[in-house]
Structures are given as structure tokens and as C-alpha cells.
Write an enzyme that holds these catalytic residues in place. Structure first.
Site, mmCIF file in Angstrom:
data_model
loop_
_atom_site.group_PDB
_atom_site.id
_atom_site.type_symbol
_atom_site.label_atom_id
_atom_site.label_comp_id
_atom_site.label_asym_id
_atom_site.label_seq_id
_atom_site.Cartn_x
_atom_site.Cartn_y
_atom_site.Cartn_z
ATOM 1 C CB SER A 1 -84.367 -7.678 57.079
ATOM 2 O OG SER A 1 -84.039 -8.887 56.813
ATOM 3 C CG HIS B 1 -79.256 -11.285 62.401
ATOM 4 N ND1 HIS B 1 -79.708 -12.592 62.789
ATOM 5 C CD2 HIS B 1 -79.048 -11.183 60.982
ATOM 6 C CE1 HIS B 1 -79.715 -13.392 61.807
ATOM 7 N NE2 HIS B 1 -79.272 -12.625 60.663
ATOM 8 C CD GLU C 1 -80.837 -15.498 59.141
ATOM 9 O OE1 GLU C 1 -81.754 -14.856 58.852
ATOM 10 O OE2 GLU C 1 -79.785 -15.462 58.976
ATOM 11 C CG HIS D 1 -80.239 -9.857 56.571
ATOM 12 N ND1 HIS D 1 -81.352 -10.304 56.732
ATOM 13 C CD2 HIS D 1 -79.204 -10.479 57.186
ATOM 14 C CE1 HIS D 1 -81.306 -11.540 57.446
ATOM 15 N NE2 HIS D 1 -79.903 -11.839 57.592
#
Length: 560
Positions: A452, A393, A433, A388
Site C-alpha cells: 500500500s 492487509h 507489514e 492501508h
């Protein structure tokens, strides 16, 4: 002194152990937003417990002995400094103060209620004999019932406690039954200050005696790191070794997986600022899980990801960091980010508290896990794992505009109240997010949780959810969904538009000071003095001069 008091406050009320199901933490919820709310509750309960314990000790000891030494020893001979300038006269009609609190006409002896500031001050004074006598600057707000005749005696009492008055001002009170409010800035030893407050509070001439903040930093301001080295103290976990705690976790029944997670987490716990990020030798199964997710993202990225994400992803591939058969090492990724945006990575053992995680962003440090989700659940993880972090990110942290936006969220969190941390966490949730943006009139994803998570990404870009324009004021209070797909997503016109709206919203927060990150010293500076502001203005003027000269040279070249 105020900074030291704020640090003391952090030590008193910090979360000392990792949260777990045993401590009441709902294991299914591992979002930054719910973590912030749970953290607020725990800190509030801890703070209340500490204050009640301190107040009980003060009442049991009569407070005089608990304040290190008896007030009678502070005067000359047998004279005890009181609000009466050493006397025990009853209050008269001309406004003289009453120290004879045991008389029928005075204030009855009652439990003495310590404020939070006094508890902090008392604990600081009790550390050592030197700490008792350390000079403390403070502001006292006195609500005077009987007019200005009390001022002379107040000043004399401060003198008896060997204090000096640095500032004094009065104003007519707006509270019914009170004639004047007096603000007195004093400087005296900590132990004497505590005795002074008690003496003033016991007089019937006042309806309130409050110890206020000083040096523009409130004692209630939560401690926050000033340099990246302080992030060594920002590793409080919301849950620890989750597979051992949560029966619904894919790895709960896998003893080998649980042990592997524990080993990798211990490596992160041992990490200190300045260390190289430890190398993790990933297993064949872990690399296979990475490959399945990587290839899926590679297929969906061209159509659904924003241009900034795709550009950075390609650079990571060109640098041989993003490859399908091997999980990247955090040290290699950190070096890549440092070259492009100044961001670096720091290994984390698990999901950090919201305050600690956001604080790291202020230093352009991203706290990243190194463990891998369970092989039986390659496309879903109940908490952040390295897949993730890396695929969600990292690419956008390599984009200058998005990196700056992330840092600004972090800077806004430093010293923020618990309620504001919750709002900042919610903004982070719906942007970093789960954020969407417009690109050539089409929706594109930039949120890490979308990029993701295949199912969530396709859901977000379908016609099922409600889409709203990103406005921090409304976004920050929007209820979120962490068990199913989001019913609402927020769409930014662009990163620049999102940053502009975010800055204007942050300016309305209650924090009584501004901060900036100094890239030369790598420190966060509190802009609380004229000297600091003048230095900053000089630096900015120098930068503007260089930029103006550059524009002139470019225009000159253009017209030649």
C-alpha cells in the site's frame, strides 16, 4: 481463582486513557513495535505507582487493620494465632520459631513490603465481606533457616488460621545460610491467608516467604480475552484523533477533516461484539483518494505482489468489493473474509495498543480503521487508515495459509510478557507489514505496508536495502525504521516455511501454558489439565481417521 486474579491484575494495571503527546507519546512514531515498547514503559510505571501506594497504606495502617480485621479476632478467645501456636516464646536452640519480634533477639519492626501478588490478593479481599471470606488456593515457598523442626509449628499455625494443607514438600536449599525450602499448598480465606503470610514473614526462622502462582496460571499473567466478545475490552488506543495532536499530520490544520475523523472514530468506539459494522457514507473526496491509490496498486501488483495476494485481489474484484470508484464497506469485506478463511473485521477508532491488536488476531478478527487519509497526502499516511487496511492487509487475510500465520501470531501473544509482546510486534512488523518472499527465484512483496506504499515497495525490491532470511529469533530483536524506508528486509522462503520457523520459535517463549482456539465454541482454551488434553487428543484422532479414510479412497479411485 487464578484467572480471576489475573483479570484483577489487568484491571489494576490496564491503560485507562488513550496515549497522546501530553502523556509523553512521540507522535511521529506510530508503528506497532514502538507502541509495544511505549506500552511496556507506561504499564511498568503505573504498576510501580500502584504497588508503592499499596505498600505505603499497609505501613501506615500497621497492616493488621488494613487486612480487613485484626488477627487477634481469628483465634479462640484472647489467643492470637501466631507462628508459635498461640504463644509468645522466644526462639530456642532446637529450632522453635520466634514470634516475639519486638525482643532484642528477634526481628526488628520494619516496613512491611507487599509483593505484587499480595496487593492483588488484598484488593480482591477488600471488595466485599463475601470477598474477604472467599476461599483462596495458594502456594507458599518458605526458606527455612533452622531446619525441619519448624515444620510442625508451621502446620499448626496454618491450622490456627483455619486453613488446610493440600500439598507439602521440602528439599535441601541451594542458597547459602538456608537449610531447607518448603513448598506448601494451602486453602483458606483470603483475609486469613494475608495474615498468615505476615505472621510467617515476621519470624526470624525464615529468610523468605513468597506467595506463588496457582492452577498453572500466574497472577502476573496479563489478562487476555477468551472469546471474541471480550475484544470489547481491547480497544485501548495508542493515540486518539491524531490530527488534533500532531502538527506534522497532513490534516492538522484542516478543521473539517479533523471533525470527520472524530465522527468516524466515535462510531468505532460505540461498536460492540455482534453488531453489524456501521455503514460509512464516504465523500466524493475520500473516494477520489481511494481511486488514486487503488489504480496505482493495480498497476504495480502484477509484477511485484506475491501470487497469493494477486489471487485474492482478483476474487475481491469479482465479488464487486474492490472497485476503483468506491471505498469498500467493512461489513461487505468482513462477510467475504468469513467465507474464505473465517476472518472477520472489527472497526477500530485508531491505532490500538500492540497487545490488544495482536490478541484480536487469535480469534481471526482484524481490527480495521474506517477513516481515510488526508486528500493532500494520498500516497502516505502517518497512521493506518482504511486504504492501508483494505489494499494492504485484506487480500492476504483471504488466503488460508497467511490467515493461519496471522492467527498463530495472535495466539502466541495471549498471556505473553511485555518483553515478548515487543518481540512478537517486531516479527509482525517485518513480516505482515514489510515482508518479502521468494517466488520462482524472484522477490515478491506480501507485507501490507509495502503493497500500500509505492515508494517503499520500489525501494524494497531494489538493490539498496539489505535482505536477510527470515529467522524469528533474530528478526524479533532487529531494530526497525519507522521514519524512512527500511534498511533491512526479511525474506521468507514461503508462508509454510515462515509458519514452521515461527512455531518452533514460539515454543521457546516463557509463557507457562499453551492455548488453542476452539473453532466450535469460538473460544481460546488454556491447555492446563489432563482432561482438556485428552479431549483434544480424541478430537485430533477423529480428524486423522477422516483424513486417512479420504487418502485411502483417493488411492482406490486412482488405481481403478
Amino acid at each position: 481463582m487464578a484467572v480471576a486474579a489475573a483479570q484483577k491484575n489487568r484491571e489494576m494495571f490496564a491503560i485507562k486513557k488513550s496515549y497522546s503527546i501530553e502523556n509523553g507519546y512521540p507522535s511521529r512514531r506510530r508503528s506497532l513495535v514502538d507502541d509495544a515498547r511505549f506500552e511496556t514503559l507506561v504499564v511498568k510505571q503505573t504498576k510501580q505507582s500502584v504497588l508503592e501506594e499499596a505498600r505505603a497504606r499497609a505501613n501506615d495502617s500497621g497492616l493488621e487493620s488494613d487486612y480487613i480485621q485484626d488477627a487477634a479476632h481469628l483465634g479462640n478467645g484472647d489467643n492470637t494465632p501466631t507462628v508459635e501456636d498461640g504463644t509468645h516464646q522466644d526462639e530456642t536452640k532446637n529450632g522453635q520459631l520466634d514470634a516475639d519480634i519486638g525482643d532484642d533477639g528477634g526481628k526488628k519492626d520494619e516496613d512491611y513490603t507487599l509483593t505484587e501478588e499480595e496487593v492483588i490478593l488484598q484488593n480482591a479481599a477488600s471488595e466485599s465481606p463475601e470477598a474477604e471470606q472467599a476461599i483462596q488456593k495458594a502456594a507458599l515457598l518458605l526458606r527455612m533457616r533452622d531446619g525441619m523442626g519448624s515444620l510442625a509449628r508451621i502446620l499448626k499455625t496454618i491450622d490456627n488460621y483455619k486453613g488446610s494443607v493440600e500439598h507439602l514438600e521440602t528439599r535441601p536449599s541451594q542458597v547459602s545460610g538456608i537449610q531447607f525450602d518448603a513448598l506448601v499448598n494451602v486453602s483458606m480465606s483470603r483475609v486469613n491467608l494475608l495474615q498468615l503470610i505476615r505472621a510467617l514473614r515476621q519470624s526470624t526462622s525464615f529468610t523468605g516467604v513468597n506467595l506463588l502462582s496457582e492452577n498453572n496460571l500466574s497472577n502476573k499473567t496479563p489478562w487476555f480475552p477468551r472469546h471474541a466478545v471480550d475484544l470489547d475490552n481491547c480497544n485501548h488506543l495508542m493515540t486518539k484523533f491524531e490530527p488534533e495532536l500532531d502538527m506534522n499530520h497532513p490534516g492538522f490544520a484542516d478543521k473539517e477533516y479533523r471533525e470527520r475523523r472524530k465522527q468516524i472514530a466515535e462510531i468505532a468506539f460505540a461498536y460492540k461484539y455482534g453488531d453489524p459494522i456501521p455503514f460509512i457514507s464516504y465523500t466524493e473526496s475520500e473516494n477520489a483518494t481511494w481511486q488514486r491509490v487503488f489504480n496505482t496498486v493495480l498497476d504495480l501488483m502484477p509484477k511485484h505482489a506475491c501470487r497469493e495476494y494477486k489471487a485474492a485481489f482478483n476474487k475481491l474484484q469479482e465479488a464487486d468489493i474492490f472497485v476503483p470508484h468506491r471505498i469498500p464497506q467493512l461489513e461487505d469485506v468482513s462477510n467475504f473474509l468469513r467465507k474464505h478463511t473465517g476472518f472477520t473485521l472489527r472497526p477500530a477508532a485508531g491505532l490500538l495498543t500492540a497487545r490488544d491488536f495482536l490478541a484480536s488476531l487469535a480469534f481471526r478478527v482484524f481490527q480495521s480503521t474506517q477513516y481515510v487519509r488526508h486528500a493532500n497526502s494520498p500516497f502516505h499516511t502517518p497512521e493506518p487508515d482504511c486504504i492501508h487496511e483494505l489494499l494492504g492487509h485484506i487480500p492476504l487475510l483471504a488466503d488460508p495459509s497467511f490467515a493461519q500465520f496471522s492467527q498463530e501470531i495472535g495466539l502466541a501473544s495471549l498471556g505473553a510478557s511485555d518483553a515478548e509482546i515487543e518481540k512478537l510486534s517486531t516479527v509482525y512488523w517485518f513480516t505482515v507489514e514489510f515482508g518479502l518472499c521468494k517466488e520462482n527465484q524472484q522477490l515478491k512483496a506480501y507485507g501490507a505496508a509495502l503493497l500500500s506504499s509505492i515508494g517503499e515497495l520500489l525501494h524494497a525490491l531494489s538493490d539498496k536495502p539489505e535482505l536477510r532470511p527470515f529467522e524469528p529469533a533474530s528478526t524479533s530483536i532487529q531494530p526497525y525504521q519507522d521514519q524512512e524506508y527500511q534498511p533491512i528486509y526479511y525474506v521468507a522462503e514461503s508462508f509454510e516455511d515462515a509458519k514452521d520457523k515461527f512455531r518452533r520459535w514460539v515454543s521457546t517463549m516463557s509463557r507457562p501454558f499453551e492455548v488453542r482456539f476452539n473453532p466450535h465454541t469460538e473460544r481460546v482454551e488454556v491447555l492446563d489439565s489432563v482432561d482438556k488434553l485428552e479431549t483434544l487428543i480424541w478430537q485430533l484422532n477423529t480428524e486423522m481417521l477422516h483424513l486417512t479414510n479420504a487418502v485411502k479412497k483417493l488411492k482406490g479411485t486412482h488405481f481403478e
